[in-house]
Design a protein around this motif. Structure first.
Motif, PDB file in Angstrom:
ATOM      1  N   TRP A 100      38.685  47.594  36.140  1.00 32.37           N
ATOM      2  CA  TRP A 100      39.381  47.441  37.304  1.00 32.37           C
ATOM      3  C   TRP A 100      40.937  48.931  37.746  1.00 32.37           C
ATOM      4  O   TRP A 100      41.490  48.805  38.780  1.00 32.37           O
ATOM      5  CB  TRP A 100      40.122  45.711  37.061  1.00 32.37           C
ATOM      6  CG  TRP A 100      41.181  45.747  37.691  1.00 32.37           C
ATOM      7  CD1 TRP A 100      40.885  44.822  38.187  1.00 32.37           C
ATOM      8  CD2 TRP A 100      42.773  45.306  37.299  1.00 32.37           C
ATOM      9  NE1 TRP A 100      42.421  44.413  38.979  1.00 32.37           N
ATOM     10  CE2 TRP A 100      43.387  45.210  38.725  1.00 32.37           C
ATOM     11  CE3 TRP A 100      43.461  46.517  36.587  1.00 32.37           C
ATOM     12  CZ2 TRP A 100      44.751  44.733  38.893  1.00 32.37           C
ATOM     13  CZ3 TRP A 100      44.920  45.907  37.123  1.00 32.37           C
ATOM     14  CH2 TRP A 100      45.416  45.734  37.904  1.00 32.37           C
ATOM     15  N   HIS A 142      40.241  45.405  44.074  1.00 30.78           N
ATOM     16  CA  HIS A 142      39.825  43.838  43.701  1.00 30.78           C
ATOM     17  C   HIS A 142      39.423  43.858  42.646  1.00 30.78           C
ATOM     18  O   HIS A 142      39.562  44.569  40.850  1.00 30.78           O
ATOM     19  CB  HIS A 142      38.275  44.713  44.724  1.00 30.78           C
ATOM     20  CG  HIS A 142      37.536  43.679  44.599  1.00 30.78           C
ATOM     21  ND1 HIS A 142      37.583  43.271  45.571  1.00 30.78           N
ATOM     22  CD2 HIS A 142      36.557  43.322  43.795  1.00 30.78           C
ATOM     23  CE1 HIS A 142      36.260  42.344  45.343  1.00 30.78           C
ATOM     24  NE2 HIS A 142      36.013  42.328  44.207  1.00 30.78           N
ATOM     25  N   HIS A 143      39.771  42.734  42.120  1.00 25.00           N
ATOM     26  CA  HIS A 143      38.884  41.942  40.871  1.00 25.00           C
ATOM     27  C   HIS A 143      38.381  41.066  41.425  1.00 25.00           C
ATOM     28  O   HIS A 143      37.651  40.403  42.400  1.00 25.00           O
ATOM     29  CB  HIS A 143      39.960  41.352  40.225  1.00 25.00           C
ATOM     30  CG  HIS A 143      41.007  40.669  41.009  1.00 25.00           C
ATOM     31  ND1 HIS A 143      40.408  38.517  40.273  1.00 25.00           N
ATOM     32  CD2 HIS A 143      41.480  40.390  41.557  1.00 25.00           C
ATOM     33  CE1 HIS A 143      41.376  38.402  41.139  1.00 25.00           C
ATOM     34  NE2 HIS A 143      42.037  38.928  41.953  1.00 25.00           N
ATOM     35  N   ASN A 144      36.352  40.357  40.321  1.00 24.80           N
ATOM     36  CA  ASN A 144      35.952  39.161  40.130  1.00 24.80           C
ATOM     37  C   ASN A 144      35.856  39.353  38.421  1.00 24.80           C
ATOM     38  O   ASN A 144      36.272  40.060  37.754  1.00 24.80           O
ATOM     39  CB  ASN A 144      34.870  40.259  41.491  1.00 24.80           C
ATOM     40  CG  ASN A 144      34.601  41.205  41.205  1.00 24.80           C
ATOM     41  OD1 ASN A 144      34.331  41.385  39.697  1.00 24.80           O
ATOM     42  ND2 ASN A 144      33.397  41.687  41.840  1.00 24.80           N
ATOM     43  N   GLN A 145      34.233  38.553  38.579  1.00 27.19           N
ATOM     44  CA  GLN A 145      34.134  38.542  37.516  1.00 27.19           C
ATOM     45  C   GLN A 145      33.452  40.233  36.646  1.00 27.19           C
ATOM     46  O   GLN A 145      33.564  39.925  35.458  1.00 27.19           O
ATOM     47  CB  GLN A 145      32.869  37.550  37.078  1.00 27.19           C
ATOM     48  CG  GLN A 145      32.892  36.016  37.395  1.00 27.19           C
ATOM     49  CD  GLN A 145      31.929  35.484  37.384  1.00 27.19           C
ATOM     50  OE1 GLN A 145      31.705  35.397  37.224  1.00 27.19           O
ATOM     51  NE2 GLN A 145      32.135  34.149  36.622  1.00 27.19           N
ATOM     52  N   GLN A 194      39.782  39.519  46.230  1.00 31.44           N
ATOM     53  CA  GLN A 194      38.411  39.507  45.459  1.00 31.44           C
ATOM     54  C   GLN A 194      37.667  39.192  46.513  1.00 31.44           C
ATOM     55  O   GLN A 194      36.106  38.985  46.363  1.00 31.44           O
ATOM     56  CB  GLN A 194      38.921  37.969  44.757  1.00 31.44           C
ATOM     57  CG  GLN A 194      40.050  37.510  44.110  1.00 31.44           C
ATOM     58  CD  GLN A 194      39.692  35.774  44.144  1.00 31.44           C
ATOM     59  OE1 GLN A 194      39.956  35.203  44.621  1.00 31.44           O
ATOM     60  NE2 GLN A 194      39.694  35.450  42.253  1.00 31.44           N
ATOM     61  N   TRP A 195      37.960  39.429  47.764  1.00 31.44           N
ATOM     62  CA  TRP A 195      36.563  39.492  48.812  1.00 31.44           C
ATOM     63  C   TRP A 195      36.666  40.583  49.077  1.00 31.44           C
ATOM     64  O   TRP A 195      37.376  41.569  48.862  1.00 31.44           O
ATOM     65  CB  TRP A 195      37.331  38.417  50.066  1.00 31.44           C
ATOM     66  CG  TRP A 195      38.076  37.132  49.189  1.00 31.44           C
ATOM     67  CD1 TRP A 195      38.420  36.896  49.687  1.00 31.44           C
ATOM     68  CD2 TRP A 195      36.434  36.212  48.685  1.00 31.44           C
ATOM     69  NE1 TRP A 195      38.991  35.422  48.860  1.00 31.44           N
ATOM     70  CE2 TRP A 195      37.530  35.162  47.920  1.00 31.44           C
ATOM     71  CE3 TRP A 195      34.796  36.319  48.542  1.00 31.44           C
ATOM     72  CZ2 TRP A 195      36.617  33.540  47.569  1.00 31.44           C
ATOM     73  CZ3 TRP A 195      34.830  34.936  47.266  1.00 31.44           C
ATOM     74  CH2 TRP A 195      35.743  33.834  47.123  1.00 31.44           C
TER      75      TRP A 195
END
Length: 184
Positions: free
Chosen positions: A66, A54-57, A84-85
């Protein structure tokens, strides 16, 4: 195996066992050890291992948070899926990769139980796969609600394990078993 999909191949799907995800999770060290055990069992049986990251802000790609939790890493040639979800199926190439592999049965481990693991489990069943949740190889954080009450992580994990034993989908099988009992 699933009567919804052609084939009979099992795969292990490791979801979001990343430094920033498990840092404050319930019993991260023993849970990561059970994820490692599931990976070892899959590899020994010749079952593909797919890694979802997963990755996001809050957790950008290549940041320290990460990275995979210590002791976990994809082997050369093992598929990595970036998402991302919450669901590993949403806006990713996962379903196509599973079809390419001839997968009909997903063995699922990772974090966080109440978000990405639950979303991925239900999506797998919705997409026609049989599902085994590795009951001792998923974790999450406790949640403090707006009214100050707390939903304890151990109860979230327990509830999801129960749900995966009792859900019923036509033509599909689902259950939850500890890593020691996995059969690929």
């Amino acid at each position: 195996m699933a009567t919804v999909r052609e084939g009979s191949r099992s795969i292990l799907l490791v979801v979001d066992v990343q430094v920033g995800v498990v840092r404050n999770a319930w019993q991260p060290v023993p849970v990561v050890a059970q994820v490692q055990r599931a990976v070892e069992r899959a590899r020994a049986a010749g079952a593909p291992v797919l890694w979802v990251q997963h990755h996001n802000q809050e957790m950008p790609r290549d940041s320290a948070d990460w990275q995979w939790a210590p002791g976990l890493a994809p082997a050369q040639g093992e598929t990595r899926i970036h998402k991302q979800w919450n669901s590993a199926f949403e806006d990713t190439p996962l379903d196509g990769e599973l079809a390419r592999l001839g997968a009909t049965h997903i063995v699922l481990a990772g974090a966080s139980s109440n978000w990405c693991i639950r979303a991925t489990a239900y999506a797998a069943l919705d997409h026609g796969y049989d599902l085994t949740l590795v009951s001792d190889a998923h974790t999450t954080d406790s949640m403090t609600l707006e009214d100050g009450s707390v939903i304890e992580a151990a109860m979230v994990i327990r509830e999801l394990n129960i749900a995966m034993r009792w859900l019923e989908y036509p033509g599909r099988k689902n259950h939850a078993v500890p890593a020691e009992e996995l059969v690929f």
